[in-house]
Motif scaffolding. Structure first.
Motif, mmCIF file in Angstrom:
data_model
loop_
_atom_site.group_PDB
_atom_site.id
_atom_site.type_symbol
_atom_site.label_atom_id
_atom_site.label_comp_id
_atom_site.label_asym_id
_atom_site.label_seq_id
_atom_site.Cartn_x
_atom_site.Cartn_y
_atom_site.Cartn_z
ATOM 1 N N ILE A 43 0.588 -1.131 0.011
ATOM 2 C CA ILE A 43 -0.126 0.017 -0.050
ATOM 3 C C ILE A 43 0.799 1.165 0.012
ATOM 4 N N ILE A 44 1.799 1.212 0.856
ATOM 5 C CA ILE A 44 2.657 2.432 0.919
ATOM 6 C C ILE A 44 3.571 2.722 -0.258
ATOM 7 N N PHE A 45 3.777 1.302 -1.135
ATOM 8 C CA PHE A 45 4.714 1.538 -2.193
ATOM 9 C C PHE A 45 3.678 2.019 -3.459
ATOM 10 N N MET A 46 2.606 1.529 -3.304
ATOM 11 C CA MET A 46 1.554 2.313 -4.433
ATOM 12 C C MET A 46 1.320 3.680 -4.154
ATOM 13 N N ILE A 47 1.172 4.093 -2.862
ATOM 14 C CA ILE A 47 1.083 5.384 -2.579
ATOM 15 C C ILE A 47 2.112 6.371 -3.353
ATOM 16 N N ALA A 49 4.423 5.370 -5.471
ATOM 17 C CA ALA A 49 4.314 5.225 -6.853
ATOM 18 C C ALA A 49 3.410 5.963 -7.716
ATOM 19 N N LEU A 50 2.146 6.240 -7.276
ATOM 20 C CA LEU A 50 1.313 7.258 -7.544
ATOM 21 C C LEU A 50 1.484 8.550 -7.504
ATOM 22 N N GLY A 51 2.136 9.133 -6.397
ATOM 23 C CA GLY A 51 2.728 10.285 -6.301
ATOM 24 C C GLY A 51 3.836 10.698 -7.471
ATOM 25 N N THR A 52 4.605 9.668 -7.501
ATOM 26 C CA THR A 52 5.545 9.781 -8.547
ATOM 27 C C THR A 52 4.983 9.986 -10.169
ATOM 28 N N VAL A 53 3.984 9.299 -10.444
ATOM 29 C CA VAL A 53 3.515 9.295 -11.692
ATOM 30 C C VAL A 53 3.011 10.555 -12.037
ATOM 31 N N ILE A 54 2.155 11.183 -10.803
ATOM 32 C CA ILE A 54 1.465 12.364 -11.000
ATOM 33 C C ILE A 54 2.387 13.474 -11.137
ATOM 34 N N SER A 91 2.654 5.004 13.385
ATOM 35 C CA SER A 91 1.415 4.340 13.019
ATOM 36 C C SER A 91 1.323 4.212 11.323
ATOM 37 N N PHE A 92 0.597 3.079 10.906
ATOM 38 C CA PHE A 92 0.722 2.900 9.312
ATOM 39 C C PHE A 92 -0.069 4.096 8.768
ATOM 40 N N LEU A 93 -0.963 4.895 9.131
ATOM 41 C CA LEU A 93 -1.711 5.995 8.718
ATOM 42 C C LEU A 93 -0.646 7.027 8.602
ATOM 43 N N ALA A 94 0.176 7.361 9.412
ATOM 44 C CA ALA A 94 1.417 8.251 9.223
ATOM 45 C C ALA A 94 2.112 7.925 8.302
ATOM 46 N N LEU A 95 2.549 6.566 8.056
ATOM 47 C CA LEU A 95 3.422 6.477 6.869
ATOM 48 C C LEU A 95 2.753 6.583 5.606
ATOM 49 N N CYS A 96 1.602 6.292 5.529
ATOM 50 C CA CYS A 96 0.774 6.439 4.501
ATOM 51 C C CYS A 96 0.862 7.957 3.870
ATOM 52 N N LEU A 97 0.245 8.641 4.877
ATOM 53 C CA LEU A 97 0.527 10.573 4.775
ATOM 54 C C LEU A 97 1.550 10.787 4.374
ATOM 55 N N TRP A 98 2.940 10.315 4.917
ATOM 56 C CA TRP A 98 4.087 10.963 4.432
ATOM 57 C C TRP A 98 4.797 10.178 3.130
ATOM 58 N N ALA A 99 4.089 9.315 2.762
ATOM 59 C CA ALA A 99 4.561 8.474 1.463
ATOM 60 C C ALA A 99 4.050 9.577 0.128
ATOM 61 N N VAL A 100 3.010 10.237 0.492
ATOM 62 C CA VAL A 100 2.522 11.197 -0.409
ATOM 63 C C VAL A 100 3.775 12.406 -0.949
ATOM 64 N N PRO A 101 4.036 13.291 0.051
ATOM 65 C CA PRO A 101 5.132 13.879 -0.495
ATOM 66 C C PRO A 101 6.373 13.393 -1.044
ATOM 67 N N TYR A 102 6.898 12.084 -0.292
ATOM 68 C CA TYR A 102 7.854 11.456 -0.890
ATOM 69 C C TYR A 102 7.639 10.981 -2.356
ATOM 70 N N GLY A 103 6.568 10.617 -2.893
ATOM 71 C CA GLY A 103 6.514 10.165 -4.196
ATOM 72 C C GLY A 103 6.303 11.201 -5.027
ATOM 73 N N ILE A 104 5.748 12.480 -4.530
ATOM 74 C CA ILE A 104 5.567 13.702 -5.638
ATOM 75 C C ILE A 104 7.072 14.163 -5.644
ATOM 76 N N GLY A 105 8.073 14.228 -4.511
ATOM 77 C CA GLY A 105 9.363 14.785 -4.664
ATOM 78 C C GLY A 105 10.056 14.082 -5.658
ATOM 79 N N ALA A 106 10.097 12.458 -5.287
ATOM 80 C CA ALA A 106 11.050 11.709 -6.214
ATOM 81 C C ALA A 106 10.632 11.852 -7.624
ATOM 82 N N GLY A 107 9.273 11.911 -7.978
ATOM 83 C CA GLY A 107 9.080 12.053 -9.464
ATOM 84 C C GLY A 107 9.547 13.297 -10.169
ATOM 85 N N SER A 108 9.369 14.519 -9.505
ATOM 86 C CA SER A 108 9.610 15.829 -9.780
ATOM 87 C C SER A 108 11.337 15.679 -10.373
#
Length: 400
Positions: A43-47, A49-54, A91-108
């Motif tokens: 789930i974290i991996f997909m979040i 990756a999706l941020g990276t795609v966007i 918490s797992f929810l916190a990891l999911c939330l922080w995965a969003v900026p990580y994916g966005i930063g990596a893709g750019s």
């Protein structure tokens, strides 16, 4: 100036690779602590990756507005903040939330740096750039394991976030260099390929990018390449154990050698580009991938099957960086950032979809279909690359 900036870009790509392998290294300690199933890492991996795609799809607009240097600095800072957030998470929810900026930063940062190097540096530097990413993916788990030896997994994320913050400071200080190099560094081969055409005032829409001659071939080529690479990464060890009767320890060792093969191969590819064009580097890689798949498919001695996994890694080495480096020659400098952003997005979509699809196929047919599945993707990738070369060649000829 040019060499100094190149060293900073190399450092940025090592930094880009550092966190990519952290989740896998730390997850055995994370999921029991957070009381979630082992499979939730997906789930974290997909979040991510999706941020990276966007962010890859929006890289052209961002780079036009801010410049490659500013986009790189901001993206690395965003990943640093996300990694620091991971280090504070319980918490797992916190990891999911922080995965969003990580994916966005990596893709750019991925799209911006790839395009900048493709425009301003020779092909050898693109291969070595991606070799540096491999170095980062190798170093990351060692840093995590060192942190966990004396502390907890959170310390590993915190230490790497500090390294990313230091890199952000270096990137901010280097911003004048980006402007200087952009004005003074021009590749003769880029001009010869017609990549010096004027840059449009407005960024292209996704539909306009896809309609460029050869763009669809380039996108699906990246999509399939990532499918080959990530399917081998995820399923090679299971195939070796289940279908070839190889013990799990040996299978895991050779599966890891696949990535070492990619990293070492890209180091060697940098020298090979002095003799071979981007298109021929891709073809050399395709030949090696084909040989590796055949070694896995045929009923050969165990060592040859194991060698096949490593050969596929060496074959993958020149393909990704050479396709990216050829983008300005295929589509022109005016469109290269837009096309590279879409290519990056296609690659991440391939990473997200094709390995799980193989899991579904294997569940119904069996893991023995592994080399056949790779072979189908590989064959389609070869055809699409040749179509890309022919279509863009025809488009350039029509403009002359």
């Amino acid at each position: 100036m040019v060499s100094l900036l190149l060293a900073i870009i190399y450092l940025a790509f090592i930094s880009l690779g550092l966190p990519d392998s952290l989740l896998g290294a730390a997850w055995p300690s994370i999921y029991p602590e957070m009381g979630v199933p082992m499979s939730y890492s997906g789930i974290i991996f997909m979040i991510i990756a999706l941020g990276t795609v966007i962010s890859s799809l929006f890289s052209d607009r961002l780079t036009r507005r801010l410049g490659a240097g500013v986009v790189t600095a901001l993206s690395v800072f965003l990943t640093a903040a996300a990694l620091f957030g991971f280090s504070l998470s319980h918490s797992f929810l916190a990891l999911c939330l922080w995965a969003v900026p990580y994916g966005i930063g990596a893709g750019s940062v991925d799209a911006a740096l790839n395009n900048y190097v493709a425009l301003h540096y020779a092909s050898k530097h693109m291969s070595w750039l991606h070799c540096m990413w491999g170095v980062g993916t190798i170093i990351g788990p060692y840093l995590m394991s060192a942190a966990m030896t004396t502390g907890v997994w959170n310390d590993g994320y915190r230490n790497i976030s500090v390294l990313q913050i230091i890199l952000t400071a270096i990137l901010v200080l280097s911003l004048p260099l980006w402007r200087i190099v952009r004005k003074t560094a021009h590749k003769p081969e880029a001009a010869a390929a017609g990549s010096t055409q004027p840059v449009p005032e407005k960024a292209l829409s996704l539909r306009e990018i896809v309609m460029l001659p050869g763009a669809k071939s380039a996108m699906f080529c990246f999509f399939l390449y990532s499918g080959v690479e990530q399917t081998v990464s995820l399923w090679a060890s299971s195939f070796l154990v289940t279908e070839k009767g190889i013990d799990p320890v040996t299978a895991a060792r050779f599966a890891s050698l696949f990535f070492i093969g990619i990293t070492v191969g890209r180091g060697i590819s940098g020298f090979a580009t002095l003799k071979f064009s981007d298109a021929n580097m891709i073809r050399i890689g395709e030949v090696l991938i084909g040989i590796g798949i055949c070694l896995c498919l045929l009923p050969l001695p165990t060592m040859l099957t194991l060698a096949g996994i490593v050969v596929i890694g060496f074959g993958c080495a020149p393909v990704y960086p050479s396709i990216i480096h050829a983008t300005p020659a295929h589509f022109g400098a005016a469109h290269s950032q837009a096309v590279i952003g879409v290519q990056m997005a296609a690659a991440y979509i391939g990473t997200l979809s094709l390995p799980p699809l193989f899991g579904w196929v294997a569940n119904h047919i069996g893991l023995g279909v592994f080399p056949v599945y790779l072979g189908v993707m590989f064959a389609a990738m070869v055809v699409l690359h040749e179509m890309l070369c022919q279509r863009t060649k025809a488009a350039h000829t029509a403009l002359v």
